[in-house]
Design an enzyme around this catalytic site. Structure first.
Site, short mmCIF file in Angstrom:
data_model
loop_
_atom_site.label_atom_id
_atom_site.label_comp_id
_atom_site.label_asym_id
_atom_site.label_seq_id
_atom_site.Cartn_x
_atom_site.Cartn_y
_atom_site.Cartn_z
N LYS A 1 -53.09 1.58 16.51
CA LYS A 1 -52.59 2.66 17.36
C LYS A 1 -52.20 2.08 18.73
O LYS A 1 -52.96 1.34 19.34
CB LYS A 1 -53.66 3.73 17.54
N LYS B 1 -46.57 11.61 3.48
CA LYS B 1 -47.89 12.22 3.41
C LYS B 1 -47.75 13.56 2.69
O LYS B 1 -46.99 14.42 3.14
CB LYS B 1 -48.48 12.45 4.80
#
Length: 369
Positions: free
Chosen positions: A163, A262
């Site tokens: 991240k 997703k």
């Protein structure tokens, strides 16, 4: 498909360690487990992957529950259907709420496969026997993130996602690349940048990242198209791709080279498969992203990842990476960076009823007869 009932379980479990992004720190994971039972007693399982607060998308556990209970279950029961794809199309009449749609539609796909006594991956056209597994490092200080990476690499993970944000990017990527020169490394920005940060994003090119995921706005396609022309690293779109129409627009604009599919974000298998085929037709790479899921959604991700073309390691880490004990009887296990596809009927896992009861906040059953 003759549906007898739908049961919604709202559950909550603490993570083994907090998951940190620049948007949110997740310590406790709430979710919705969906059971769809047919008149013969077979059960299909789905999972609602919205978070407790709307930091990833506008959906939350509470809004998903409302949409499932008051809109989607009644819409499913409105008229007979033969195949879960019909429900995926039927749900298009409801705007947004992709995670609620996916939770119920996934359960129906699982039930349909169990009725056929076949693995779900086979019904959707899967071929891969082994699924490459990646893992995610949450935001933190450089030393802590490098330590996390070392532990994951030792466990056999072949791809690490880190991240990043404008306040924490070059230093950590440089350190990780120095420590792991051959590792497949990608950066996930969760929309932390703007076009004004172009120089920062260009500076990441030297580290030969697999991709930069969603650097710009969550619903943007145009500025990503502009940025992709200015950087060598492929852009991967996540939040920007919610529908097949979004995918068609991204293709037209050349907004990305990779798409993270997703099931929860795109509303389930019907939409996910259409997006997948569009990507294949236009030579856009795909992989399966994760949502800090419980075992039900993790098993669905495995089924999706058996499709040809899912060659980039996905966010399918071992259950033990997040949970002291998962809610399925056979937890997902990664060995040397790969997970074997599940050969049982449907998604190939069953609920651990004892564990489910321990972590349940509420349970409600709705008759479909």
């Amino acid at each position: 498909m003759k549906i007898k009932s739908v049961t919604l379980h709202v559950i909550s479990m603490p993570l083994k360690k907090p998951f940190v992004t620049h948007l949110q720190t997740v310590k406790e994971r709430e979710g919705i487990i969906v059971e769809v039972q047919d008149t013969e007693g077979l059960c299909g399982l789905g999972e609602g992957v919205a978070f407790s607060t709307p930091w990833y998308t506008e959906e939350t556990v509470k809004t998903s529950y409302h949409i499932l209970k008051d809109v989607l279950i009644p819409l499913m029961n409105n008229k007979p259907f033969q195949h879960p794809e019909e429900i995926g199309k039927r749900f298009e009449a409801v705007r947004g709420n992709a995670m609620a749609k996916a939770a119920l539609e996934m359960a129906l796909w699982d039930l349909y496969a169990r009725q056929q006594q076949k693995p779900l991956w086979k019904l959707i056209g899967g071929v891969r026997e082994e699924i490459l597994s990646g893992a995610v490092i949450g935001a933190g200080d450089t030393e802590e993130m490098v330590k996390q990476a070392e532990e994951l690499v030792e466990e056999g993970y072949q791809r690490i996602k880190v991240k990043i944000s404008p306040e924490s990017d070059i230093q950590i990527v440089r350190e990780l690349r120095a420590q792991f020169p051959a590792l497949s490394l990608l950066a996930d920005a969760n929309s932390a940048y703007s076009l004004g940060d172009k120089a920062k994003l260009q500076a990441l090119d030297e580290f030969h990242l697999e991709m930069i995921e969603q650097p710009l706005g969550i619903d943007d396609l145009v500025e990503h198209s502009i940025l992709q022309k200015e950087i060598a690293t492929p852009i991967c779109l996540d939040e920007s791709i919610v529908t097949p129409h979004d995918m068609k627009s991204a293709i037209h604009l050349n907004s990305c080279g990779v798409v993270n599919i997703k099931l929860g974000r795109v509303g389930g298998y019907t939409s996910a498969l259409e997006i997948y085929h569009l990507c294949r037709q236009h030579h856009i790479r795909v992989w399966c992203g994760g949502m800090i899921e419980f075992g039900v959604s993790r098993a669905h991700n495995l089924a999706l990842s058996t499709l040809e073309g899912f060659t980039i390691p996905g966010d399918i880490s071992s259950s033990s990476n997040y949970w002291e004990e998962d809610i399925i009887t056979s937890p997902i296990v990664v060995n040397n960076g790969v997970v074997k596809r599940l050969e049982g009927a449907g998604i190939g896992v069953e609920l651990n009823r004892k564990r489910l009861s321990e972590v349940s906040l509420s349970k409600e059953t709705f008759s479909s007869l």
